[in-house]
Design a protein around this motif. Sequence first.
Motif, PDB file in Angstrom:
ATOM      1  N   PHE A 108     120.722  28.554 -44.150  1.00 26.98           N
ATOM      2  CA  PHE A 108     121.812  27.759 -43.592  1.00 26.98           C
ATOM      3  C   PHE A 108     123.120  28.440 -43.959  1.00 26.98           C
ATOM      4  CE2 PHE A 108     124.694  24.123 -43.399  1.00 26.98           C
ATOM      5  CZ  PHE A 108     124.323  23.585 -42.179  1.00 26.98           C
ATOM      6  N   PRO A 109     124.048  28.577 -43.018  1.00 28.35           N
ATOM      7  CA  PRO A 109     125.329  29.224 -43.353  1.00 28.35           C
ATOM      8  C   PRO A 109     126.079  28.423 -44.413  1.00 28.35           C
ATOM      9  CG  PRO A 109     125.413  28.273 -41.156  1.00 28.35           C
ATOM     10  CD  PRO A 109     124.008  28.112 -41.648  1.00 28.35           C
ATOM     11  N   ARG A 110     126.848  29.137 -45.220  1.00 26.02           N
ATOM     12  CA  ARG A 110     127.629  28.485 -46.272  1.00 26.02           C
ATOM     13  C   ARG A 110     128.964  29.189 -46.410  1.00 26.02           C
ATOM     14  NH1 ARG A 110     126.545  29.819 -51.883  1.00 26.02           N
ATOM     15  NH2 ARG A 110     126.696  32.051 -51.893  1.00 26.02           N
ATOM     16  N   GLY A 111     129.862  28.564 -47.120  1.00 23.08           N
ATOM     17  CA  GLY A 111     131.171  29.164 -47.364  1.00 23.08           C
ATOM     18  C   GLY A 111     131.921  29.454 -46.075  1.00 23.08           C
ATOM     19  N   GLY A 112     132.508  30.646 -46.017  1.00 21.81           N
ATOM     20  CA  GLY A 112     133.299  31.048 -44.859  1.00 21.81           C
ATOM     21  C   GLY A 112     132.492  31.092 -43.585  1.00 21.81           C
ATOM     22  N   GLU A 113     131.223  31.471 -43.693  1.00 20.31           N
ATOM     23  CA  GLU A 113     130.371  31.526 -42.501  1.00 20.31           C
ATOM     24  C   GLU A 113     130.188  30.126 -41.904  1.00 20.31           C
ATOM     25  OE1 GLU A 113     126.150  33.488 -41.074  1.00 20.31           O
ATOM     26  OE2 GLU A 113     126.482  33.176 -43.214  1.00 20.31           O
TER      27      GLU A 113
ATOM     28  N   LEU B 204     140.632  31.823 -60.059  1.00 23.61           N
ATOM     29  CA  LEU B 204     139.464  31.846 -59.194  1.00 23.61           C
ATOM     30  C   LEU B 204     138.509  30.756 -59.665  1.00 23.61           C
ATOM     31  CD1 LEU B 204     137.856  33.131 -56.911  1.00 23.61           C
ATOM     32  CD2 LEU B 204     136.949  34.770 -58.565  1.00 23.61           C
ATOM     33  N   ARG B 205     138.356  29.743 -58.857  1.00 28.67           N
ATOM     34  CA  ARG B 205     137.446  28.631 -59.163  1.00 28.67           C
ATOM     35  C   ARG B 205     136.468  28.508 -58.004  1.00 28.67           C
ATOM     36  NH1 ARG B 205     141.242  24.685 -62.197  1.00 28.67           N
ATOM     37  NH2 ARG B 205     141.668  25.989 -63.981  1.00 28.67           N
ATOM     38  N   ASP B 206     135.366  29.209 -58.118  1.00 29.79           N
ATOM     39  CA  ASP B 206     134.379  29.299 -57.045  1.00 29.79           C
ATOM     40  C   ASP B 206     132.974  29.176 -57.635  1.00 29.79           C
ATOM     41  OD1 ASP B 206     133.015  29.806 -54.710  1.00 29.79           O
ATOM     42  OD2 ASP B 206     133.527  31.915 -54.624  1.00 29.79           O
ATOM     43  N   PRO B 207     132.575  27.974 -58.030  1.00 26.56           N
ATOM     44  CA  PRO B 207     131.292  27.814 -58.726  1.00 26.56           C
ATOM     45  C   PRO B 207     130.067  28.157 -57.880  1.00 26.56           C
ATOM     46  CG  PRO B 207     132.229  25.671 -58.193  1.00 26.56           C
ATOM     47  CD  PRO B 207     133.265  26.700 -57.852  1.00 26.56           C
ATOM     48  N   PHE B 208     130.178  28.115 -56.567  1.00 26.33           N
ATOM     49  CA  PHE B 208     129.022  28.377 -55.708  1.00 26.33           C
ATOM     50  C   PHE B 208     129.148  29.692 -54.939  1.00 26.33           C
ATOM     51  CE2 PHE B 208     129.400  23.749 -56.175  1.00 26.33           C
ATOM     52  CZ  PHE B 208     128.207  23.519 -56.841  1.00 26.33           C
ATOM     53  N   HIS B 209     130.117  30.523 -55.303  1.00 28.45           N
ATOM     54  CA  HIS B 209     130.315  31.843 -54.688  1.00 28.45           C
ATOM     55  C   HIS B 209     130.433  31.742 -53.171  1.00 28.45           C
ATOM     56  CE1 HIS B 209     129.500  33.353 -58.651  1.00 28.45           C
ATOM     57  NE2 HIS B 209     128.378  32.677 -58.665  1.00 28.45           N
ATOM     58  N   GLU B 210     131.363  30.907 -52.730  1.00 25.37           N
ATOM     59  CA  GLU B 210     131.586  30.698 -51.303  1.00 25.37           C
ATOM     60  C   GLU B 210     132.986  31.111 -50.847  1.00 25.37           C
ATOM     61  OE1 GLU B 210     128.695  27.013 -50.262  1.00 25.37           O
ATOM     62  OE2 GLU B 210     130.580  26.475 -51.238  1.00 25.37           O
ATOM     63  N   PHE B 211     133.830  31.501 -51.768  1.00 19.22           N
ATOM     64  CA  PHE B 211     135.216  31.837 -51.453  1.00 19.22           C
ATOM     65  C   PHE B 211     135.311  33.301 -51.037  1.00 19.22           C
ATOM     66  CE2 PHE B 211     139.771  32.335 -53.047  1.00 19.22           C
ATOM     67  CZ  PHE B 211     140.313  31.623 -51.999  1.00 19.22           C
ATOM     68  N   LEU B 212     136.409  33.688 -50.403  1.00 20.60           N
ATOM     69  CA  LEU B 212     136.567  35.049 -49.914  1.00 20.60           C
ATOM     70  C   LEU B 212     136.985  36.037 -50.995  1.00 20.60           C
ATOM     71  CD1 LEU B 212     139.896  35.829 -49.257  1.00 20.60           C
ATOM     72  CD2 LEU B 212     139.490  33.906 -47.775  1.00 20.60           C
TER      73      LEU B 212
ATOM     74  N   ARG C  17     131.139  38.051 -43.155  1.00 16.07           N
ATOM     75  CA  ARG C  17     130.833  36.711 -42.620  1.00 16.07           C
ATOM     76  C   ARG C  17     131.305  35.613 -43.557  1.00 16.07           C
ATOM     77  NH1 ARG C  17     124.593  37.207 -41.936  1.00 16.07           N
ATOM     78  NH2 ARG C  17     125.027  38.047 -43.992  1.00 16.07           N
ATOM     79  N   MET C  18     131.507  35.945 -44.829  1.00 21.12           N
ATOM     80  CA  MET C  18     131.943  34.941 -45.800  1.00 21.12           C
ATOM     81  C   MET C  18     133.447  34.660 -45.728  1.00 21.12           C
ATOM     82  SD  MET C  18     129.318  33.726 -47.221  1.00 21.12           S
ATOM     83  CE  MET C  18     129.934  32.856 -48.654  1.00 21.12           C
ATOM     84  N   VAL C  19     134.147  35.373 -44.876  1.00 19.34           N
ATOM     85  CA  VAL C  19     135.579  35.128 -44.662  1.00 19.34           C
ATOM     86  C   VAL C  19     135.701  34.280 -43.399  1.00 19.34           C
ATOM     87  CG1 VAL C  19     137.829  36.159 -44.235  1.00 19.34           C
ATOM     88  CG2 VAL C  19     136.177  37.342 -45.698  1.00 19.34           C
ATOM     89  N   PRO C  20     136.251  33.059 -43.494  1.00 15.49           N
ATOM     90  CA  PRO C  20     136.397  32.234 -42.293  1.00 15.49           C
ATOM     91  C   PRO C  20     137.201  32.974 -41.220  1.00 15.49           C
ATOM     92  CG  PRO C  20     136.958  30.966 -44.258  1.00 15.49           C
ATOM     93  CD  PRO C  20     136.798  32.400 -44.683  1.00 15.49           C
ATOM     94  N   CYS C  21     136.792  32.819 -39.969  1.00 17.87           N
ATOM     95  CA  CYS C  21     137.426  33.557 -38.865  1.00 17.87           C
ATOM     96  C   CYS C  21     138.932  33.321 -38.799  1.00 17.87           C
ATOM     97  CB  CYS C  21     136.763  33.185 -37.536  1.00 17.87           C
ATOM     98  SG  CYS C  21     136.963  31.448 -37.060  1.00 17.87           S
ATOM     99  N   PHE C  22     139.377  32.136 -39.133  1.00 17.32           N
ATOM    100  CA  PHE C  22     140.797  31.794 -39.032  1.00 17.32           C
ATOM    101  C   PHE C  22     141.615  32.323 -40.206  1.00 17.32           C
ATOM    102  CE2 PHE C  22     138.252  28.300 -40.592  1.00 17.32           C
ATOM    103  CZ  PHE C  22     138.853  27.986 -41.796  1.00 17.32           C
TER     104      PHE C  22
END
Length: 154
Positions: free
Chosen positions: A4-9, A55-63, A109-114
Amino acid sequence: KVCFPRGGELLTHLFDAATRTGGSPATEALFRYLFECAFSPYLDMLRTWVFKGQLRDPFHEFLIRGNNACNDNPNKQNDDDDGGSGDDDDDGDGMRRIDSSFGLVADPRMVPCFLAKHKTKILECGKAVMIIERSKGAGKHLSICRQESDKAKR
């Protein structure tokens, strides 16, 4: 195995679905709602990075990613709460360490398109705030900016 996609994807998928034209208004409203719910914690991470240099990214979803080779735990906050390595030397070595301790995610893909066209500016902004926080007297200036930013959010 399907993941399942997560984070930015995930945000990109929801953003595309929410802004796609031609769908039913109810479906578009649902995707807008889902996007807003998914974006809220991401926006918190973005604000923490840009305004505090943390940097507060506990689930490694940030860019942004911390480079563990340079920073034992990129999510660990030291006593100064600057998100850095905890080394407060003033000879410039700490500044170089900040520059090499953080980077963009390897998977685009982990960087949101916007946010894709702004990703480098976002990275550099957080690093700059870290450096300013480490500089003498910077806390006073940044607290004024934060107070103004907090007023603007209300």
